[in-house]
Design an enzyme around this catalytic site. Structure first.
Site, short mmCIF file in Angstrom:
data_model
loop_
_atom_site.label_atom_id
_atom_site.label_comp_id
_atom_site.label_asym_id
_atom_site.label_seq_id
_atom_site.Cartn_x
_atom_site.Cartn_y
_atom_site.Cartn_z
N SER A 131 28.94 43.77 33.00
CA SER A 131 28.36 44.38 34.19
C SER A 131 27.50 45.58 33.80
CB SER A 131 29.51 44.86 35.09
OG SER A 131 29.02 45.69 36.11
N TYR A 156 37.92 49.63 36.39
CA TYR A 156 37.23 48.34 36.37
C TYR A 156 36.11 48.35 35.33
CZ TYR A 156 33.83 44.77 37.46
OH TYR A 156 32.94 43.73 37.33
N LYS A 160 35.46 46.23 31.53
CA LYS A 160 34.27 45.48 31.09
C LYS A 160 33.84 45.99 29.71
CE LYS A 160 33.87 42.65 34.38
NZ LYS A 160 34.19 41.26 34.10
P1 NAD Z 1 35.38 36.59 42.20
O1 NAD Z 1 36.58 37.40 42.49
O2 NAD Z 1 34.77 35.81 43.29
O3 NAD Z 1 35.67 35.60 40.96
C1 NAD Z 1 36.66 35.85 40.00
C2 NAD Z 1 37.59 34.65 39.96
O4 NAD Z 1 38.60 34.86 38.99
C3 NAD Z 1 38.29 34.40 41.30
O5 NAD Z 1 38.05 33.09 41.71
C4 NAD Z 1 39.76 34.65 40.99
O6 NAD Z 1 40.62 33.83 41.77
C5 NAD Z 1 39.81 34.35 39.52
N1 NAD Z 1 40.91 35.01 38.81
C6 NAD Z 1 41.33 36.29 38.90
N2 NAD Z 1 42.34 36.52 38.05
C7 NAD Z 1 42.55 35.35 37.39
C8 NAD Z 1 43.47 34.95 36.39
N3 NAD Z 1 44.39 35.78 35.87
N4 NAD Z 1 43.42 33.66 35.95
C9 NAD Z 1 42.53 32.78 36.48
N5 NAD Z 1 41.65 33.11 37.43
C10 NAD Z 1 41.65 34.38 37.88
O7 NAD Z 1 34.30 37.56 41.54
P2 NAD Z 1 32.78 37.30 41.16
O8 NAD Z 1 31.95 38.21 41.96
O9 NAD Z 1 32.49 35.85 41.15
O10 NAD Z 1 32.79 37.86 39.68
C11 NAD Z 1 32.97 37.01 38.56
C12 NAD Z 1 32.96 37.85 37.30
O11 NAD Z 1 31.73 38.56 37.23
C13 NAD Z 1 34.07 38.90 37.26
O12 NAD Z 1 34.52 39.00 35.93
C14 NAD Z 1 33.36 40.16 37.67
O13 NAD Z 1 33.96 41.31 37.15
C15 NAD Z 1 31.99 39.93 37.06
N6 NAD Z 1 30.93 40.71 37.71
C16 NAD Z 1 30.75 40.58 39.07
C17 NAD Z 1 29.75 41.32 39.68
C18 NAD Z 1 29.54 41.24 41.18
O14 NAD Z 1 28.87 42.12 41.72
N7 NAD Z 1 30.07 40.25 41.86
C19 NAD Z 1 28.93 42.17 38.92
C20 NAD Z 1 29.15 42.26 37.55
C21 NAD Z 1 30.15 41.52 36.95
C1 WQD Z 2 25.04 48.91 46.58
C2 WQD Z 2 24.39 50.06 47.35
C3 WQD Z 2 25.96 51.76 48.01
C4 WQD Z 2 28.20 49.25 50.82
C5 WQD Z 2 29.23 47.46 42.53
C6 WQD Z 2 30.10 47.80 41.35
C7 WQD Z 2 29.49 47.30 40.09
C8 WQD Z 2 29.12 45.83 40.19
C9 WQD Z 2 28.37 45.50 41.43
C10 WQD Z 2 30.83 44.47 39.22
C11 WQD Z 2 24.92 51.43 46.93
C12 WQD Z 2 25.36 51.07 49.22
C13 WQD Z 2 27.29 49.70 49.89
C14 WQD Z 2 28.15 49.78 52.15
C15 WQD Z 2 26.30 51.14 51.51
N1 WQD Z 2 30.27 44.98 40.23
N2 WQD Z 2 26.35 50.62 50.22
N3 WQD Z 2 27.20 50.71 52.43
O1 WQD Z 2 28.04 50.03 43.91
O2 WQD Z 2 25.85 49.13 42.97
O3 WQD Z 2 27.97 48.08 42.33
O4 WQD Z 2 29.04 46.04 42.57
O5 WQD Z 2 30.66 44.68 38.07
O6 WQD Z 2 30.42 47.53 39.09
O7 WQD Z 2 30.24 49.21 41.29
O8 WQD Z 2 27.14 47.75 44.63
O9 WQD Z 2 26.99 46.55 46.76
O10 WQD Z 2 28.81 48.28 46.48
O11 WQD Z 2 26.44 49.03 46.66
O12 WQD Z 2 25.45 51.99 51.80
O13 WQD Z 2 28.97 49.41 53.02
O14 WQD Z 2 24.72 49.92 48.74
O15 WQD Z 2 26.13 53.12 48.24
O16 WQD Z 2 23.84 52.32 47.01
P1 WQD Z 2 27.23 48.89 43.47
P2 WQD Z 2 27.42 47.84 46.18
#
Ligand code: NAD
Ligand code: WQD
Length: 349
Positions: A131, A156, A160
């Protein structure tokens, strides 16, 4: 479990989740077989049905905790797995500050188990879901992969960063058996245009787009915009929003790169569009393309938020031959379409 001699499927941990389900669809489009491992902690079998409807075939699915070493060993052996896209884990920043041990346990435990099992099996190519949060407050934008990482603000983010370090160390010691790509996602939003898979948060959404779609659906009264006094063009926070379908395609490209160029390496790629968008721009675009009013109110800054960051995605373009193609309009339209489609399916049961 039947041993499958003919295919070398891709193992997708967390494949029933938001991003994983989109990757499953893109892997199928690229002609790759997929084996999904997910314990459904933050997902449901609806996503598997959505994948099947889009691709025309049921994904192979194991409801397994990815920390369960015996089960993982068996799955890797049975399907002859060498390629893994590893997403399984917990992702709420806020929750991670309340339950840090659980976050370290799950997010590190799943990776450790996977590395152990692949090492035992003799080979492994791993794509890891990292991330942009590992950059903390970047010294400058756009953020390149060379920017200092590890200045994360919360458990969190640290999971990562620690995962990245663990993967580096284990690949380095693996004598060429393992290789990895660390993909640093910026802000994935949107959904598959069919609306059959998407982001389905449980409880109050933490992230901006699912909050907006729930306001649009009438599930929440208004959006609270956290801060309008940042040093950005309109005072609201700026992020690099990327369509989840583009993000998913980046994984397929990364896998192909790893197979052809990556032996013994660990390489990092940003997956973003390279464009920063403010919260107000997202709201305005969502309203315009969907013809829906999103009531909002300015609220104090959210603790831990930063003003602005967006990716320099040129390394991925140069080396993976990947770039984000879909527009912010696509992201807003597809997010709303999925909210409506998934909601009406849930009502029908
Ligand atoms: P998500 O929660 O929808 O997907 C994660 C999946 O992992 C879920 O389906 C959950 O049931 C499964 N899971 C959790 N613990 C588990 C375990 N112990 N064994 C097997 N399965 C398990 O989240 P997402 O948004 O699809 O994110 C996927 C990956 O990408 C995560 O690692 C997250 O940290 C990373 N990521 C997400 C974002 C974002 O903004 N969504 C940004 C950066 C990184
Ligand atoms: C985006 C913008 C908020 C909600 C997070 C995690 C990051 C990554 C992605 C996994 C910001 C604003 C949000 C609301 C708002 N995940 N906001 N009202 O914070 O950039 O990143 O998700 O790795 O680790 O920190 O994403 O979608 O929460 O926020 O004004 O109800 O929207 O302040 O400027 P963020 P976000």
């Amino acid at each position: 479990m039947q041993k499958n001699e003919n295919s070398r499927a891709v193992l997708l941990t967390g494949g029933a989740g938001y991003i994983g389900s989109h990757i499953a669809v893109e892997l199928a489009a690229a002609g790759k077989q997929t084996v999904i491992v997910d314990n459904l902690r933050n997902a449901s079998e609806d996503a598997l049905r959505g994948i099947a409807e889009i691709t025309g075939s049921e994904p192979v699915f194991y409801r397994v905790d990815a920390r369960d070493k015996d089960a993982m060993r068996e799955i890797v052996k049975c399907h002859g797995i060498a390629d893994v896209i590893h997403l399984a884990g917990l992702k709420s920043v806020a929750e991670s500050t309340k339950e840090p041990l659980e976050y370290y346990n799950v997010n590190l435990g799943t990776t450790l188990t996977l590395l152990e099992v692949l090492l035992e099996s003799g080979e492994g190519r791993i794509i890891f879901s990292s991330s942009a949060t590992v950059y903390g407050i970047p010294d400058h934008v756009p953020v390149t992969e060379e920017a200092i990482a590890g200045r994360c603000f919360n458990p969190y983010g640290r999971t990562k960063y620690f995962n990245e370090q663990i993967i580096n160390d284990v690949v380095a010691a693996s004598e060429g058996k393992l290789s990895a790509v660390l993909l640093r996602y910026f802000n994935p939003i949107g959904a598959h245009p069919s609306g059959l898979i998407g982001e389905v948060p449980t409880g109050v959404p933490n992230n901006l787009m699912p909050y907006i779609t729930q306001v649009a659906a009438g599930k929440r009264e208004k959006l609270y915009i956290y801060g309008n006094d940042y040093e950005t063009r309109d005072g609201t926070g700026v992020r690099d929003y990327i369509h989840v379908v583009d993000l998913a395609r980046g994984h397929v490209k990364a896998l192909e790169w790893l197979e052809s160029h990556g032996k013994g390496k660990v390489e990092i790629f940003n997956l973003g569009t390279g464009q920063g968008r403010s919260v107000l721009e997202i709201v305005e675009t969502f309203q315009r393309v969907n013809n829906i009013k999103i009531p909002y109110e300015f609220a104090p800054r959210r603790p831990g938020d930063i003003a602005e960051y967006y990716a320099d995605p040129s390394k991925a373009e140069r080396e993976l031959g990947w770039r984000a193609e879909l527009s912010l309009e696509d992201m807003c339209r597809d997010a709303w379409n999925a909210e409506k489609t998934l909601q009406s399916r849930a009502k029908k049961g």
